[in-house]
Design a protein around this motif. Structure first.
Motif, PDB file in Angstrom:
ATOM      1  N   GLY A   1      45.442  25.613  29.846  1.00 21.23           N
ATOM      2  CA  GLY A   1      44.093  25.650  30.561  1.00 21.23           C
ATOM      3  C   GLY A   1      43.302  23.692  30.069  1.00 21.23           C
ATOM      4  N   LYS A   2      44.139  22.905  29.652  1.00 20.56           N
ATOM      5  CA  LYS A   2      43.082  21.809  29.275  1.00 20.56           C
ATOM      6  C   LYS A   2      43.605  20.682  30.643  1.00 20.56           C
ATOM      7  CE  LYS A   2      43.862  22.081  24.085  1.00 20.56           C
ATOM      8  NZ  LYS A   2      43.885  21.272  23.004  1.00 20.56           N
ATOM      9  N   ASP A   3      42.683  19.937  31.700  1.00 20.13           N
ATOM     10  CA  ASP A   3      43.163  19.085  32.318  1.00 20.13           C
ATOM     11  C   ASP A   3      43.359  18.381  31.854  1.00 20.13           C
ATOM     12  OD1 ASP A   3      42.877  21.480  34.131  1.00 20.13           O
ATOM     13  OD2 ASP A   3      40.735  20.610  35.006  1.00 20.13           O
ATOM     14  N   VAL A   4      43.848  17.188  32.341  1.00 18.51           N
ATOM     15  CA  VAL A   4      44.080  15.649  32.305  1.00 18.51           C
ATOM     16  C   VAL A   4      44.501  14.321  33.929  1.00 18.51           C
ATOM     17  CG1 VAL A   4      46.121  14.105  31.420  1.00 18.51           C
ATOM     18  CG2 VAL A   4      45.878  16.495  30.459  1.00 18.51           C
ATOM     19  N   THR A   5      43.995  13.857  33.965  1.00 18.38           N
ATOM     20  CA  THR A   5      43.582  12.931  34.861  1.00 18.38           C
ATOM     21  C   THR A   5      45.311  11.905  34.682  1.00 18.38           C
ATOM     22  OG1 THR A   5      41.621  13.743  35.259  1.00 18.38           O
ATOM     23  CG2 THR A   5      42.611  11.419  36.328  1.00 18.38           C
ATOM     24  N   ALA A   6      45.807  11.628  35.445  1.00 17.94           N
ATOM     25  CA  ALA A   6      46.832  10.063  34.947  1.00 17.94           C
ATOM     26  C   ALA A   6      46.552   9.248  36.334  1.00 17.94           C
ATOM     27  CB  ALA A   6      48.339  10.711  34.780  1.00 17.94           C
ATOM     28  N   LEU A   7      46.913   8.027  36.047  1.00 20.82           N
ATOM     29  CA  LEU A   7      46.154   7.236  36.720  1.00 20.82           C
ATOM     30  C   LEU A   7      47.628   6.172  37.199  1.00 20.82           C
ATOM     31  CD1 LEU A   7      42.687   6.948  35.196  1.00 20.82           C
ATOM     32  CD2 LEU A   7      42.721   6.025  38.124  1.00 20.82           C
ATOM     33  N   TYR A   8      48.466   5.969  38.119  1.00 24.60           N
ATOM     34  CA  TYR A   8      49.203   5.625  38.289  1.00 24.60           C
ATOM     35  C   TYR A   8      48.875   3.798  39.552  1.00 24.60           C
ATOM     36  CZ  TYR A   8      51.827   8.511  35.830  1.00 24.60           C
ATOM     37  OH  TYR A   8      52.507   9.529  34.506  1.00 24.60           O
ATOM     38  N   LYS A   9      49.231   3.270  39.563  1.00 23.67           N
ATOM     39  CA  LYS A   9      50.057   1.766  40.180  1.00 23.67           C
ATOM     40  C   LYS A   9      50.418   2.495  41.519  1.00 23.67           C
ATOM     41  CE  LYS A   9      48.797  -2.274  37.998  1.00 23.67           C
ATOM     42  NZ  LYS A   9      49.239  -3.358  37.294  1.00 23.67           N
ATOM     43  N   SER A  10      50.647   2.280  42.781  1.00 17.67           N
ATOM     44  CA  SER A  10      51.434   2.565  43.575  1.00 17.67           C
ATOM     45  C   SER A  10      52.956   2.739  43.643  1.00 17.67           C
ATOM     46  CB  SER A  10      50.651   1.893  45.226  1.00 17.67           C
ATOM     47  OG  SER A  10      51.397   0.948  45.031  1.00 17.67           O
ATOM     48  N   ASN A  11      53.529   1.284  42.348  1.00 15.96           N
ATOM     49  CA  ASN A  11      55.023   1.141  42.269  1.00 15.96           C
ATOM     50  C   ASN A  11      55.436   2.237  41.293  1.00 15.96           C
ATOM     51  OD1 ASN A  11      53.230   0.111  40.086  1.00 15.96           O
ATOM     52  ND2 ASN A  11      54.467  -1.781  40.223  1.00 15.96           N
TER      53      ASN A  11
ATOM     54  N   ALA B   1      45.699  15.266  44.006  1.00 17.16           N
ATOM     55  CA  ALA B   1      46.644  13.681  44.115  1.00 17.16           C
ATOM     56  C   ALA B   1      45.108  13.717  44.481  1.00 17.16           C
ATOM     57  CB  ALA B   1      47.229  14.091  44.523  1.00 17.16           C
ATOM     58  N   LEU B   2      44.808  12.826  44.693  1.00 16.55           N
ATOM     59  CA  LEU B   2      44.120  11.487  45.062  1.00 16.55           C
ATOM     60  C   LEU B   2      44.544  10.235  45.206  1.00 16.55           C
ATOM     61  CD1 LEU B   2      41.574  12.952  42.434  1.00 16.55           C
ATOM     62  CD2 LEU B   2      40.757  12.759  44.840  1.00 16.55           C
ATOM     63  N   ALA B   3      44.556   9.623  45.895  1.00 13.62           N
ATOM     64  CA  ALA B   3      44.889   8.067  46.633  1.00 13.62           C
ATOM     65  C   ALA B   3      43.834   7.101  46.592  1.00 13.62           C
ATOM     66  CB  ALA B   3      45.468   8.223  48.077  1.00 13.62           C
ATOM     67  N   SER B   4      43.782   5.786  46.240  1.00 12.51           N
ATOM     68  CA  SER B   4      42.420   5.074  46.432  1.00 12.51           C
ATOM     69  C   SER B   4      42.524   5.457  47.903  1.00 12.51           C
ATOM     70  CB  SER B   4      42.733   3.761  45.217  1.00 12.51           C
ATOM     71  OG  SER B   4      44.324   3.361  45.681  1.00 12.51           O
ATOM     72  N   THR B   5      41.720   4.139  48.215  1.00 10.62           N
ATOM     73  CA  THR B   5      40.942   4.487  49.858  1.00 10.62           C
ATOM     74  C   THR B   5      41.932   2.536  50.358  1.00 10.62           C
ATOM     75  OG1 THR B   5      39.130   2.824  49.364  1.00 10.62           O
ATOM     76  CG2 THR B   5      39.354   5.270  50.266  1.00 10.62           C
ATOM     77  N   ASP B   6      42.644   2.151  49.977  1.00 12.11           N
ATOM     78  CA  ASP B   6      43.704   0.921  49.518  1.00 12.11           C
ATOM     79  C   ASP B   6      44.701   1.231  49.120  1.00 12.11           C
ATOM     80  OD1 ASP B   6      43.087   0.824  46.956  1.00 12.11           O
ATOM     81  OD2 ASP B   6      42.445  -0.852  46.181  1.00 12.11           O
ATOM     82  N   GLY B   7      45.048   2.816  48.721  1.00 11.96           N
ATOM     83  CA  GLY B   7      46.618   2.700  48.778  1.00 11.96           C
ATOM     84  C   GLY B   7      47.140   2.014  47.142  1.00 11.96           C
ATOM     85  N   THR B   8      46.396   1.458  46.417  1.00 11.64           N
ATOM     86  CA  THR B   8      46.857   0.984  44.987  1.00 11.64           C
ATOM     87  C   THR B   8      47.231   1.324  43.639  1.00 11.64           C
ATOM     88  OG1 THR B   8      45.671  -0.651  44.598  1.00 11.64           O
ATOM     89  CG2 THR B   8      46.320  -1.706  46.332  1.00 11.64           C
ATOM     90  N   GLU B   9      46.225   2.693  44.030  1.00 11.11           N
ATOM     91  CA  GLU B   9      46.604   3.702  43.110  1.00 11.11           C
ATOM     92  C   GLU B   9      46.084   5.449  43.299  1.00 11.11           C
ATOM     93  OE1 GLU B   9      43.435   2.453  40.392  1.00 11.11           O
ATOM     94  OE2 GLU B   9      44.531   0.430  39.800  1.00 11.11           O
ATOM     95  N   TYR B  10      46.949   5.977  42.342  1.00  9.46           N
ATOM     96  CA  TYR B  10      46.644   6.817  42.425  1.00  9.46           C
ATOM     97  C   TYR B  10      46.525   8.416  41.261  1.00  9.46           C
ATOM     98  CZ  TYR B  10      50.322   6.607  46.206  1.00  9.46           C
ATOM     99  OH  TYR B  10      50.470   6.876  47.659  1.00  9.46           O
ATOM    100  N   LYS B  11      45.376   8.883  41.335  1.00 13.96           N
ATOM    101  CA  LYS B  11      44.437   9.816  40.490  1.00 13.96           C
ATOM    102  C   LYS B  11      45.449  11.173  40.422  1.00 13.96           C
ATOM    103  CE  LYS B  11      40.309   8.872  39.616  1.00 13.96           C
ATOM    104  NZ  LYS B  11      39.528   9.361  39.570  1.00 13.96           N
ATOM    105  N   LEU B  12      45.977  11.566  39.488  1.00 21.20           N
ATOM    106  CA  LEU B  12      47.116  12.901  39.592  1.00 21.20           C
ATOM    107  C   LEU B  12      45.449  13.982  38.449  1.00 21.20           C
ATOM    108  CD1 LEU B  12      50.129  11.762  39.577  1.00 21.20           C
ATOM    109  CD2 LEU B  12      49.141  12.501  41.664  1.00 21.20           C
ATOM    110  N   VAL B  13      45.651  15.061  38.567  1.00 22.50           N
ATOM    111  CA  VAL B  13      44.894  16.006  38.229  1.00 22.50           C
ATOM    112  C   VAL B  13      45.353  17.100  37.924  1.00 22.50           C
ATOM    113  CG1 VAL B  13      42.903  17.372  37.530  1.00 22.50           C
ATOM    114  CG2 VAL B  13      42.283  15.134  38.633  1.00 22.50           C
ATOM    115  N   LEU B  14      45.885  17.027  36.591  1.00 23.32           N
ATOM    116  CA  LEU B  14      46.856  17.729  35.770  1.00 23.32           C
ATOM    117  C   LEU B  14      46.704  18.635  35.260  1.00 23.32           C
ATOM    118  CD1 LEU B  14      49.576  14.782  35.511  1.00 23.32           C
ATOM    119  CD2 LEU B  14      50.121  16.683  37.057  1.00 23.32           C
TER     120      LEU B  14
END
Length: 108
Positions: free
Chosen positions: A89-99, A72-85
């Motif tokens: 055996g297949k990886d997916v990166t999902a991006l979400y806004k903080s809301n 799990a990663l968060a943007s330095t400004d706190g507005t977005e999250y990046k989740l590696v799931l």
């Protein structure tokens, strides 16, 4: 008299040319600044699962219920999250806004 008229005409021509050059330089620098700001990407820092915003976590669990969280990663400004799931055996990166609003999914 001819020299006075010729001098005035040349002075006007130089002044008009100088203003035109300055205007085009300003327009070019404004365009460059706009392009640079659009191309900048956000920086992310690694966080613990407990630090993910509840709205993001709720949406991610609903959408990716059979997946496991790798990172799990968060943007330095706190507005977005990046989740590696991962799943099967297949990886997916999902991006979400903080809301909790889904932005996009990237298959790795």
């Amino acid at each position: 008299m001819k020299n006075l008229f010729l001098s005035a005409a040349m002075l006007l021509a130089f002044a008009a040319n100088a203003q035109t050059e300055t205007g085009s330089t300003t327009a070019l620098s404004n365009t460059t600044a706009t392009t640079a700001s659009v191309d900048q990407e956000k920086e992310y820092k690694k966080i613990e699962q407990s630090q993910i915003a509840p709205d993001v976590l709720k949406q991610a669990v609903a959408k990716y219920k059979d997946y496991s969280l790798v990172e799990a990663l968060a943007s330095t400004d706190g507005t977005e999250y990046k989740l590696v799931l991962t799943k099967d055996g297949k990886d997916v990166t999902a991006l979400y806004k903080s809301n909790g609003e889904f932005i996009k999914e990237v298959t790795v």
